[in-house]
Design a protein around this motif. Structure first.
Motif, short mmCIF file in Angstrom:
data_model
loop_
_atom_site.label_atom_id
_atom_site.label_comp_id
_atom_site.label_asym_id
_atom_site.label_seq_id
_atom_site.Cartn_x
_atom_site.Cartn_y
_atom_site.Cartn_z
N GLY A 476 -73.96 -0.86 -30.16
CA GLY A 476 -74.73 0.03 -30.00
C GLY A 476 -76.23 0.05 -30.34
O GLY A 476 -75.84 -0.33 -32.12
N PHE A 477 -77.36 0.95 -29.67
CA PHE A 477 -77.99 1.46 -31.29
C PHE A 477 -77.73 2.26 -32.15
O PHE A 477 -77.73 3.32 -31.45
CB PHE A 477 -79.20 0.98 -30.10
N GLU A 478 -77.80 2.44 -32.74
CA GLU A 478 -77.98 4.02 -33.80
C GLU A 478 -79.04 4.05 -34.22
O GLU A 478 -79.90 3.57 -34.63
CB GLU A 478 -77.18 4.13 -35.17
N GLY A 479 -79.55 5.80 -33.13
CA GLY A 479 -81.30 5.62 -33.96
C GLY A 479 -82.40 5.21 -33.28
O GLY A 479 -81.90 4.45 -32.01
N ASN A 480 -83.43 5.81 -33.51
CA ASN A 480 -84.57 4.40 -31.99
C ASN A 480 -84.86 4.16 -33.05
O ASN A 480 -86.51 4.05 -33.76
CB ASN A 480 -85.90 6.37 -32.24
N VAL A 481 -84.45 2.45 -33.28
CA VAL A 481 -85.12 1.46 -34.33
C VAL A 481 -85.83 1.44 -32.76
O VAL A 481 -86.99 -0.11 -33.36
CB VAL A 481 -84.34 0.35 -33.73
N TYR A 482 -86.87 1.93 -31.75
CA TYR A 482 -87.58 1.20 -30.57
C TYR A 482 -88.49 1.73 -31.81
O TYR A 482 -90.06 1.21 -31.78
CB TYR A 482 -87.98 1.66 -29.60
N GLU A 483 -89.10 2.65 -31.96
CA GLU A 483 -90.32 3.36 -33.29
C GLU A 483 -90.37 2.28 -33.96
O GLU A 483 -92.56 2.10 -33.58
CB GLU A 483 -90.60 4.33 -33.97
N GLY A 484 -90.45 1.48 -34.56
CA GLY A 484 -89.84 0.53 -36.00
C GLY A 484 -90.73 -0.56 -34.85
O GLY A 484 -91.52 -1.22 -35.14
N TYR A 485 -89.96 -0.48 -33.56
CA TYR A 485 -90.27 -2.49 -33.02
C TYR A 485 -91.78 -1.44 -32.80
O TYR A 485 -92.63 -3.17 -32.76
CB TYR A 485 -89.37 -2.96 -31.96
N TRP A 486 -92.17 -0.94 -32.33
CA TRP A 486 -93.69 -0.63 -31.65
C TRP A 486 -94.90 -0.74 -32.58
O TRP A 486 -95.48 -1.86 -32.37
CB TRP A 486 -93.56 0.71 -30.91
N GLN A 487 -94.13 -0.72 -33.86
CA GLN A 487 -95.37 0.13 -34.67
C GLN A 487 -95.60 -1.49 -35.31
O GLN A 487 -96.48 -2.12 -35.67
CB GLN A 487 -94.42 0.70 -35.34
N SER A 488 -94.45 -2.40 -35.48
CA SER A 488 -94.45 -3.54 -36.02
C SER A 488 -95.55 -4.55 -34.72
O SER A 488 -96.28 -5.34 -35.06
CB SER A 488 -93.10 -4.01 -35.64
N LEU A 489 -95.41 -4.42 -33.61
CA LEU A 489 -96.19 -5.28 -33.10
C LEU A 489 -97.31 -5.45 -32.83
O LEU A 489 -98.35 -5.88 -33.15
CB LEU A 489 -95.63 -4.46 -31.34
N GLU A 490 -97.71 -3.27 -32.82
CA GLU A 490 -98.79 -2.83 -33.20
C GLU A 490 -99.59 -3.69 -34.60
O GLU A 490 -100.78 -4.38 -34.71
CB GLU A 490 -99.22 -1.72 -32.98
N GLU A 491 -99.01 -3.78 -36.36
CA GLU A 491 -99.23 -4.32 -36.86
C GLU A 491 -99.57 -5.52 -36.88
O GLU A 491 -100.64 -6.32 -37.65
CB GLU A 491 -98.16 -3.48 -38.43
N ALA A 492 -99.15 -6.93 -35.93
CA ALA A 492 -98.65 -7.74 -36.15
C ALA A 492 -99.69 -8.44 -35.48
O ALA A 492 -100.50 -8.99 -35.74
CB ALA A 492 -97.39 -8.52 -35.44
#
Length: 616
Positions: A476-492
């Protein structure tokens, strides 16, 4: 023990028994939530049974080893379940038949051409295992553990007695292996198994497949052409060398054995005689060079000059060779010449770089077979090249190769390969960042541009998200990894420029499009604080860019397919509907669930993004 119809851990429905041996059984099971087939290995714990404990520990060792492996010719472990009495290991279900079953069904030896092709593939997977840190020694190569798929590729299964090689250790703790196939050192308390142990077993395996004789000391010492005169002299030489009793007399690496299999037609007595004469001449010249060295150090310069000249000659030959025609192993003539150049001087990066950019990127399709060969090549020469000036850029190019071009289209398991591509890309991008930063901190100058360094770090974050997603079934996911993923999509997206390849830009547009078209991901983004208008805005940017690239994408079938999957009316409507439903049907204070419980195994497409789905 499990029975057909049982539900393991509330989600794996047992469908049928597919194999058993000793104290373990393997079941075919269906994940009721993902509707995906898995193989489930089962073993029961028996109180006060020392032999059972050995098997149990073997199963646990196998599972822990395979969890760390990522290779298309090896099954993945996705779940481990233990209830105190029974252990279940859930892994990829490999469709096909074992080579043992295939030979039995044929009722005759296998065709030499097929056996050589399988041997090359098995050498490649052994190269991957032996290049791990520490190296992994398989120790149980035999036809029963090799699965043949309909497309002619093979998969290596059953890691029950594999072990990690321990430097400095003089002997193995346990004597394990299959009689006939196991190397002599596997039955000696005085010797430790190493990579050459697997080479021995592979040689016996090829012998059995091509002759039809059982593996035993009474048969496999006979040259294969005494059994069947139609077999080639080259294959006879390869098998004889691989199965020498003394490990020092065998092939020392799987790469060496693979090279001879790829060039078996050259290994005639006349060719080897000419080669020996050349070696004797080289020895004489080397002796003369030693004498000259006493006069001065000019011979060192001559040796370096000869190496550089040979390297440059192979490069020139590779540049002139075809990148389209593929031999029996799938490699083009150009690829073979680049590999030859790397063999001459593995510390220079030009041949690696041109192999990646000129050969593997040429058709905009980085295949599984090509990935396997590249993994083996880099694993064999990593210690030589990782300190080179161009290593960071090489790692960046390999990361891009995986991220942009690696795809197994039209295959049942293409979604799994896509996620694997994202994870593999992240590993190379991380190596690029590490190498760049190490050079910068030591004052050696920058190896990547600022834009490349930034992009590499973004894709590392994206890859880490895939890694967590692939482990979600277990942890399972620990913590909110979606926040970092979203930020990476925007930065990319913000980091893209018109200089980036069309496929690279389309791949990112597809990644964004599918991420915001998945109810699972949208719920994760919403819980991470991503607003509805942010999701809509990023989707609009990706769609607009894809529309602008439509004309440039027209020349490539793959590019057109990716472009159409973004800009079609159906794709637009599905994405808009899913965004609306995700933000309208769920309250902003909805409790967070782990990805393992909200469908972390949702389908993925190219680049590891989730396949399009309709919100319910």
């Amino acid at each position: 023990m499990a029975r057909v119809g049982d539900i393991i851990d509330g989600k794996y429905e047992v469908l049928s028994l597919v194999g058993q041996g000793g104290m373990s059984r393997v079941w075919l099971a269906r994940d009721r939530r993902l509707n995906k087939l898995w193989a489930v290995k089962e073993i029961g714990r028996t109180a006060r049974d020392a032999n059972n404990e050995v098997v149990v520990q073997s199963l646990i060792t196998e599972a822990n080893l395979m969890k760390r492996l990522d290779h298309p010719m090896l099954p993945r472990v996705v779940d481990i379940i233990e209830d105190g009495k029974t252990i279940f290991v859930v892994m990829d279900y490999v469709e096909g038949t074992s080579l043992k079953q295939a030979m039995r069904a044929a009722g005759r030896p296998m065709a030499e051409r097929d056996v050589i092709g399988w041997g090359i593939q098995l050498c490649e997977v052994l190269e991957y295992l032996h290049s791990r840190t520490p190296p992994i020694i398989y120790r149980d190569m035999k036809p029963a553990n090799i699965m043949l798929r309909e497309d002619g590729t093979v998969r290596l299964i059953d890691f029950g007695i594999a072990r990690e090689y321990k430097e400095g250790k003089t002997s193995d703790t346990k004597i394990l292996g299959t009689r006939g196939y196991a190397a002599p050192e596997q039955f000696s308390h005085e010797a430790q198994t190493d990579a050459r142990t697997d080479i021995y077993s592979l040689g016996v395996t090829l012998y059995v497949l091509v002759t039809g004789h059982a593996a035993s000391k009474e048969t496999y010492w006979r040259p294969i052409r005494q059994i069947d005169p139609r077999l080639s002299e080259g294959l006879e030489h390869i098998i004889a060398k691989a199965t020498q009793a003394n490990p020092d007399d065998r092939y020392q690496t799987a790469a060496d054995m693979r090279y001879d299999l790829e060039n078996h037609e050259k290994l005639t007595g006349a060719y080897r005689g000419a080669l020996r004469r050349k070696l004797r001449l080289f020895g004489a010249l080397r002796g003369a060079a030693a004498c000259l060295f006493a006069v001065g150090a000019s011979c060192l310069g001559a040796s370096a000059y000869l190496r550089n000249t040979t390297y440059d000659a192979y490069l020139a030959s590779a540049r002139a060779a075809s990148t389209d025609f593929a031999g029996a192993d799938g490699a083009s003539p150009a690829e073979g010449r680049y590999v030859d150049a790397i063999g001459v001087d593995p510390a220079r990066t030009e041949a690696y770089s041109e192999l990646v950019n000129r050969v593997y990127k040429a058709d905009q399709d980085f295949s599984i077979a090509e990935a396997s060969r590249l993994q083996g090549l880099m694993g064999a020469h990593l210690a030589d090249v990782e300190g080179a000036d161009g290593y960071a850029k090489l790692c960046y190019d390999i990361g891009t190769l995986y991220y942009v071009y690696y795809e197994q289209a039209d295959a049942d398991e293409s979604r799994d390969y896509a996620m694997s591509a994202g994870i593999q890309a992240a590993q190379w991008f991380q190596a690029a960042v590490d190498s760049h930063d190490a050079r910068a901190s030591s004052g050696k100058g920058c190896a990547l541009t600022a834009s490349e360094r930034s992009s590499a770090q973004v894709y590392v974050t994206i890859g880490e998200f895939y890694q967590r997603l692939s482990q979600a079934t277990l942890e399972g996911f620990e913590g909110n990894v979606y926040e970092g993923y979203w930020q990476s999509l925007e930065e990319a997206f913000d980091g893209l420029s018109d200089d980036d390849p069309v496929m690279a830009r389309l791949r990112l547009c597809s990644l964004i499009n599918q991420a915001v078209s998945s109810p699972t991901y949208l719920n994760g983004f919403r819980r991470a604080g991503v607003a509805r208008d942010q999701a809509q805005a990023l989707l609009a940017k990706a769609t607009q860019m894809a529309e602008g690239l439509a004309r440039e994408a027209a020349s490539s079938q793959k590019a057109r397919r990716i472009c159409d999957s973004i800009v079609s009316e159906g794709a637009r409507a599905a994405a808009a509907e899913n965004i609306a439903r995700a933000y309208e049907s769920a309250g902003a204070t909805a409790p967070q669930k782990s990805a393992a419980h909200e469908g972390a195994g949702d389908g993925t497409s190219a680049g590891g993004a989730p396949a399009r789905e309709t919100a319910r």
